[in-house]
Structures are given as structure tokens and as C-alpha cells.
Design an enzyme around this catalytic site. Structure first.
Site, short mmCIF file in Angstrom:
data_model
loop_
_atom_site.label_atom_id
_atom_site.label_comp_id
_atom_site.label_asym_id
_atom_site.label_seq_id
_atom_site.Cartn_x
_atom_site.Cartn_y
_atom_site.Cartn_z
N ASN A 51 0.70 -1.04 -0.20
CA ASN A 51 0.19 -0.13 0.19
C ASN A 51 0.84 1.36 -0.01
O ASN A 51 2.17 1.23 0.59
CB ASN A 51 -1.04 -0.06 1.19
CG ASN A 51 -1.92 -1.03 1.34
OD1 ASN A 51 -2.50 -1.06 0.20
ND2 ASN A 51 -1.99 -1.73 2.34
N HIS A 65 -3.16 1.43 14.37
CA HIS A 65 -3.98 0.35 13.96
C HIS A 65 -3.39 -0.99 14.06
O HIS A 65 -2.18 -1.24 14.09
CB HIS A 65 -4.07 0.78 12.19
CG HIS A 65 -4.59 1.87 12.04
ND1 HIS A 65 -4.18 2.79 11.04
CD2 HIS A 65 -5.63 2.52 12.73
CE1 HIS A 65 -4.59 3.90 11.13
NE2 HIS A 65 -5.68 3.82 11.90
N LYS A 75 4.57 -5.81 8.91
CA LYS A 75 4.43 -4.80 8.20
C LYS A 75 5.85 -4.24 8.04
O LYS A 75 6.79 -4.05 8.85
CB LYS A 75 3.83 -3.57 8.75
CG LYS A 75 2.30 -3.65 9.00
CD LYS A 75 1.46 -2.38 9.57
CE LYS A 75 0.11 -2.43 9.61
NZ LYS A 75 -0.48 -1.27 10.26
N TYR A 135 3.90 0.76 2.45
CA TYR A 135 3.77 -0.32 3.31
C TYR A 135 3.79 -1.78 2.65
O TYR A 135 3.00 -1.82 1.45
CB TYR A 135 2.46 -0.33 4.06
CG TYR A 135 2.13 0.87 4.96
CD1 TYR A 135 2.18 0.63 6.16
CD2 TYR A 135 1.88 2.07 4.44
CE1 TYR A 135 1.91 1.46 7.23
CE2 TYR A 135 1.42 3.03 5.37
CZ TYR A 135 1.52 2.62 6.84
OH TYR A 135 0.94 3.89 7.48
N ASP A 171 -9.96 7.26 13.69
CA ASP A 171 -8.89 7.23 14.53
C ASP A 171 -9.49 7.70 15.83
O ASP A 171 -8.99 7.51 16.99
CB ASP A 171 -7.60 7.70 14.11
CG ASP A 171 -6.93 6.75 13.10
OD1 ASP A 171 -7.28 5.69 12.80
OD2 ASP A 171 -6.04 7.45 12.23
#
Length: 186
Positions: A51, A65, A75, A135, A171
């Protein structure tokens, strides 16, 4: 020749990846990902999703997250433009560093990346305008497995380096950690 310098960080499994750059008068090449080399840092799965994000304003916070097992993910976060303060929080119930956080500055100039293992929450604050991140994920996004913590939770006590100028409604809606929160079992 390795294209990465891998450094252990205070939270077990969390790694700082410094990319080596090869260049000449035409420009440069910098490797973003290599399964063979990053396996030494704990990358143990295929890259399932990549991403790219862009954040326009300095001071914006995105996070914190994570995905709930069995969709927990590794990640690798790289900054391609601008500068961020990147934060990982250990949510692994059985970890000696449970609910502790660590942050690193990632920028296009320093060519650093953060390798975040399964069982961690992730977020960042932009330290400049017009920030682009890349990412690599070891698991696909599953909306039903999506979870988050409040970036302003006093129990985490994350010391954001700048005033928070923007936080999405999603968020801002993440709950504070309460006594029923039992972390993540990976």
C-alpha cells in the site's frame, strides 16, 4: 553484499532497517524489500499486499492500527517523501514489553524503514507536509479483523513530538484501553 543494515530495537522483534543506496551521476537504486535478506530480521511470510499512503498536512496522526489474529500481519513501513515519527506498540499479551511503545524517525533522506512484527499496533505523525509511505504487508486487509487503539490513550502515554493537527474520525473513535483488554495472542 547486503542492501540492508538491520538493527534490533528495545521491543522484541521490532527492527530498524537502513537501506543502502547505490548511485552514480544518473541517480540511485535503493532496494525496498528482499525476502532473503529480511528473513534475518524476522520477515517470515510472503508479501501479500503493498500500500502507498499520502498525508498532506504536518502534525497529522494516523493510527494506532492492527489486525486481530488470525489476520495479524508483519509490516515493513518506508517513507518515500517527507518525514514521519513512526510508532509501534507491543500488544502481545505474553511479551515482557506488553503495552510499551517505540518510535523512530523515517524519512526519504535517511532511507530507514520499520519492520513491525505480528501483534503490534502501528501509527505515525507527519513531521512535514506531503508525506508518502510505502507499506509491505504479510497479510491482506480484513475489515472484520481491523482494530485500533487511541493515539492519545494515557495508558500508552505516547509523546507525540508535535501538536496533533489532524486525526480522522475513525482514529479519534478508537477506545481507550480498559481492564477487559487482553492484548493480542500471536
Amino acid at each position: 553484499m547486503s542492501r540492508f543494515d538491520i538493527k534490533n530495537l528495545p521491543l522484541d522483534g521490532l527492527k530498524l532497517i537502513e537501506r543502502q543506496q547505490m548511485g552514480d551521476s544518473r541517480g540511485f537504486l535503493s532496494r525496498i524489500f528482499c525476502t532473503n535478506e529480511l528473513s534475518a530480521a524476522g520477515w517470515s511470510a510472503p508479501v501479500v499486499q503493498i500500500n502507498h499512503t499520502h498525508t498532506a498536512r504536518r502534525g497529522t496522526v494516523r493510527g494506532m492500527h492492527y489486525q486481530i489474529p488470525p489476520h495479524a500481519e508483519i509490516k515493513l513501513v518506508s517513507c518515500l517523501q517527507g518525514e514521519i515519527w513512526d510508532v509501534a506498540v507491543d500488544l502481545r499479551t505474553d511479551s515482557p514489553t506488553y503495552l510499551q511503545w517505540h518510535a523512530e524517525i523515517l524519512s526519504a533522506e535517511n532511507r530507514r524503514a520499520l519492520l513491525i512484527p505480528e501483534g503490534f499496533a502501528h501509527g505515525f505523525q507527519t513531521l512535514s507536509d506531503n508525506v508518502s509511505l510505502l507499506y509491505c504487508h504479510s497479510a491482506a486487509y480484513h475489515p472484520d479483523a481491523e482494530a485500533g487503539l487511541s493515539a492519545q490513550d494515557p495508558r500508552l502515554a505516547i509523546h507525540w513530538p508535535q501538536d496533533i493537527t489532524e486525526l480522522s474520525a475513525r482514529d479519534a473513535g478508537h477506545n481507550l484501553i480498559d481492564p477487559t483488554f487482553d492484548g493480542v495472542k500471536v
